[in-house]
Design a protein around this motif. Structure first.
Motif, PDB file in Angstrom:
ATOM      1  N   ASN A 162      -9.428   6.439   2.586  1.00 41.94           N
ATOM      2  CA  ASN A 162      -8.786   5.562   4.044  1.00 41.94           C
ATOM      3  C   ASN A 162      -9.390   3.941   3.779  1.00 41.94           C
ATOM      4  N   GLN A 163      -8.365   3.535   3.876  1.00 45.21           N
ATOM      5  CA  GLN A 163      -8.577   2.377   3.174  1.00 45.21           C
ATOM      6  C   GLN A 163      -8.593   1.112   4.468  1.00 45.21           C
ATOM      7  N   LEU A 164      -8.898   1.738   5.779  1.00 45.81           N
ATOM      8  CA  LEU A 164      -8.433   1.108   6.856  1.00 45.81           C
ATOM      9  C   LEU A 164      -9.809  -0.321   7.832  1.00 45.81           C
ATOM     10  N   TRP A 202       0.697  -1.182   0.089  1.00 44.19           N
ATOM     11  CA  TRP A 202      -0.100  -0.081  -0.134  1.00 44.19           C
ATOM     12  C   TRP A 202       1.203   0.884   0.084  1.00 44.19           C
ATOM     13  N   THR A 203       0.602   2.117  -0.709  1.00 43.59           N
ATOM     14  CA  THR A 203       1.060   3.321  -0.481  1.00 43.59           C
ATOM     15  C   THR A 203       0.977   4.253   1.230  1.00 43.59           C
TER      16      THR A 203
HETATM   17  N1  UYC Z   1      -4.156   5.546   3.044  1.00 49.16           N
HETATM   18  O1  UYC Z   1      -2.736   3.536   3.225  1.00 49.16           O
HETATM   19  N2  UYC Z   1      -3.945   5.151   7.552  1.00 49.16           N
HETATM   20  C1  UYC Z   1      -5.482   7.600   6.601  1.00 49.16           C
HETATM   21  C2  UYC Z   1      -4.915   5.967   2.242  1.00 49.16           C
HETATM   22  C3  UYC Z   1      -5.158   2.121   4.175  1.00 49.16           C
HETATM   23  C4  UYC Z   1      -3.171   4.459   8.381  1.00 49.16           C
HETATM   24  C5  UYC Z   1      -4.881   9.114   6.084  1.00 49.16           C
HETATM   25  C6  UYC Z   1      -5.104   5.116   1.072  1.00 49.16           C
HETATM   26  C7  UYC Z   1      -4.542   0.550   4.259  1.00 49.16           C
HETATM   27  C8  UYC Z   1      -3.473   3.934   9.393  1.00 49.16           C
HETATM   28  C9  UYC Z   1      -5.936   8.839   5.163  1.00 49.16           C
HETATM   29  C10 UYC Z   1      -3.832   4.380   1.085  1.00 49.16           C
HETATM   30  C11 UYC Z   1      -4.059   0.977   5.221  1.00 49.16           C
HETATM   31  C12 UYC Z   1      -4.042   5.653   9.401  1.00 49.16           C
HETATM   32  C13 UYC Z   1      -4.899   7.483   3.933  1.00 49.16           C
HETATM   33  C14 UYC Z   1      -3.791   4.294   2.454  1.00 49.16           C
HETATM   34  C15 UYC Z   1      -3.719   1.852   6.417  1.00 49.16           C
HETATM   35  C16 UYC Z   1      -4.304   6.048   8.113  1.00 49.16           C
HETATM   36  C17 UYC Z   1      -5.957   9.775   6.799  1.00 49.16           C
HETATM   37  C18 UYC Z   1      -3.848   2.788  -0.258  1.00 49.16           C
HETATM   38  C19 UYC Z   1      -2.515  -0.246   6.732  1.00 49.16           C
HETATM   39  C20 UYC Z   1      -3.749   6.097  10.859  1.00 49.16           C
HETATM   40  C21 UYC Z   1      -7.243  10.290   7.518  1.00 49.16           C
HETATM   41  C22 UYC Z   1      -5.222   2.234   0.045  1.00 49.16           C
HETATM   42  C23 UYC Z   1      -2.778  -1.584   5.591  1.00 49.16           C
HETATM   43  C24 UYC Z   1      -5.561   7.127  10.681  1.00 49.16           C
HETATM   44  C25 UYC Z   1      -7.950   8.963   7.333  1.00 49.16           C
HETATM   45  C26 UYC Z   1      -6.233   5.303  11.651  1.00 49.16           C
HETATM   46  C27 UYC Z   1      -4.870   7.686   7.985  1.00 49.16           C
HETATM   47  C28 UYC Z   1      -5.013   7.337   3.315  1.00 49.16           C
HETATM   48  C29 UYC Z   1      -3.396   2.687   7.512  1.00 49.16           C
HETATM   49  C30 UYC Z   1      -6.305   9.613   3.450  1.00 49.16           C
HETATM   50  C31 UYC Z   1      -6.030   6.052  -0.208  1.00 49.16           C
HETATM   51  C32 UYC Z   1      -5.550  -0.309   3.897  1.00 49.16           C
HETATM   52  C33 UYC Z   1      -2.587   3.853  10.035  1.00 49.16           C
HETATM   53  N3  UYC Z   1      -4.897   6.408   5.749  1.00 49.16           N
HETATM   54  N4  UYC Z   1      -4.266   2.990   5.861  1.00 49.16           N
HETATM   55  O2  UYC Z   1      -9.360   9.303   6.988  1.00 49.16           O
HETATM   56  O3  UYC Z   1      -7.427   6.383  11.474  1.00 49.16           O
HETATM   57  O4  UYC Z   1      -7.225   9.153   8.849  1.00 49.16           O
HETATM   58  O5  UYC Z   1      -5.622   5.461  12.348  1.00 49.16           O
HETATM   59  O6  UYC Z   1      -6.004   2.666   3.791  1.00 49.16           O
END
Ligand code: UYC
Length: 232
Positions: A212-214, A190-191
């Motif tokens: 966010n795909q989390l 993942w990016t």
């Molecule tokens: N993040 O990896 N993301 C966050 C993306 C996933 C993660 C925010 C997009 C994969 C954690 C945005 C991708 C993943 C946080 C995005 C990406 C993941 C976080 C800030 C590619 C782990 C901390 C706004 C698909 C394998 C916050 C928000 C939390 C934040 C976007 C980890 C915009 C497009 C599956 C740990 N990631 N996110 O929404 O939520 O928090 O714990 O998508």
């Protein structure tokens, strides 16, 4: 080679949208005569919804404004909130987002867009700061159109939910094909947010805005399936 103001005017006012756009991309040199033509062009476009050519013209003028008092007061007078009508069914003020996108500050614009989606989904989503997939269907079409249009018009057509939706349909809704296409995944990785994403127009088409795909694909799936993007 420098193009004369007359040539620019006749090509810009007569060409197809594609030819107009290509012409604008060759305009590396600014200057008052070029800006005069662009201001004249933008004034004449107010009758129809803004297209990508209008967006590009606006961006050139917006960039020129700090060095030209004339351009700056033109924009202040005629387009104080930009060229996209900032319609909202919910009373949301989209001016701060318009400003960030005009400045091409895509990172902050992305954060603000996520925040606006949460606000649109209701008070509990706004407090939680993320959205349940089940809340997506209630997002008002007018506001989604405004958000999408702002992204699209200020990115030469590269960014926006409707751009992502088209790409998603083009790979038959196959996520494994969709992620690499929009630069959210490379191979098995993942990016990483935010540093590995590309926060300018060199990004792949559909790269922004992010979701966010989390918590799974159901939110983005609901968003890209929203009636706002269905062509009537
Ligand atoms: N993040 O990896 N993301 C966050 C993306 C996933 C993660 C925010 C997009 C994969 C954690 C945005 C991708 C993943 C946080 C995005 C990406 C993941 C976080 C800030 C590619 C782990 C901390 C706004 C698909 C394998 C916050 C928000 C939390 C934040 C976007 C980890 C915009 C497009 C599956 C740990 N990631 N996110 O929404 O939520 O928090 O714990 O998508």
């Amino acid at each position: 080679d420098l193009i004369s103001a007359d040539e620019l005017r006749s090509q810009l006012f007569a060409g197809s949208e594609k030819a107009q756009f290509q012409l604008l991309q060759t305009l590396t040199q600014g200057g008052e005569t070029v800006w005069d033509v662009l201001m004249e062009f933008l004034l004449k476009q107010q009758s129809h919804p803004p297209n990508l050519v209008d967006g590009k013209v606006y961006q050139i003028l917006y960039t020129a404004a700090p060095t030209s008092e004339k351009v700056s007061s033109f924009l202040q007078t005629h387009f104080p909130t930009g060229i996209v009508p900032l319609k909202s069914q919910t009373g949301i003020d989209y001016i701060p987002l318009q400003k960030l996108l005009a400045q091409q500050d895509f990172l902050e614009a992305d954060k603000l867009s996520l925040q606006k989606l949460c606000e649109l989904a209701g008070t509990s989503a706004a407090q939680r700061k993320w959205i349940y997939f089940s809340e997506i269907e209630r997002l008002p079409i007018t506001d989604l159109h405004t958000l999408d249009s702002l992204w699209k018009i200020h990115s030469e057509g590269k960014f926006g939910y409707s751009v992502q939706q088209e790409l998603w349909l083009s790979v038959n809704k196959n996520w494994d094909k969709f992620w690499p296409k929009i630069g959210w995944r490379t191979g098995r990785n993942w990016t990483r947010y935010p540093q590995e994403f590309t926060w300018d127009l060199t990004a792949p088409k559909g790269h922004l805005p992010l979701s966010n795909q989390l918590r799974g694909v159901r939110v983005i799936e609901a968003l890209l399936s929203h009636p706002a993007w269905s062509k009537s």
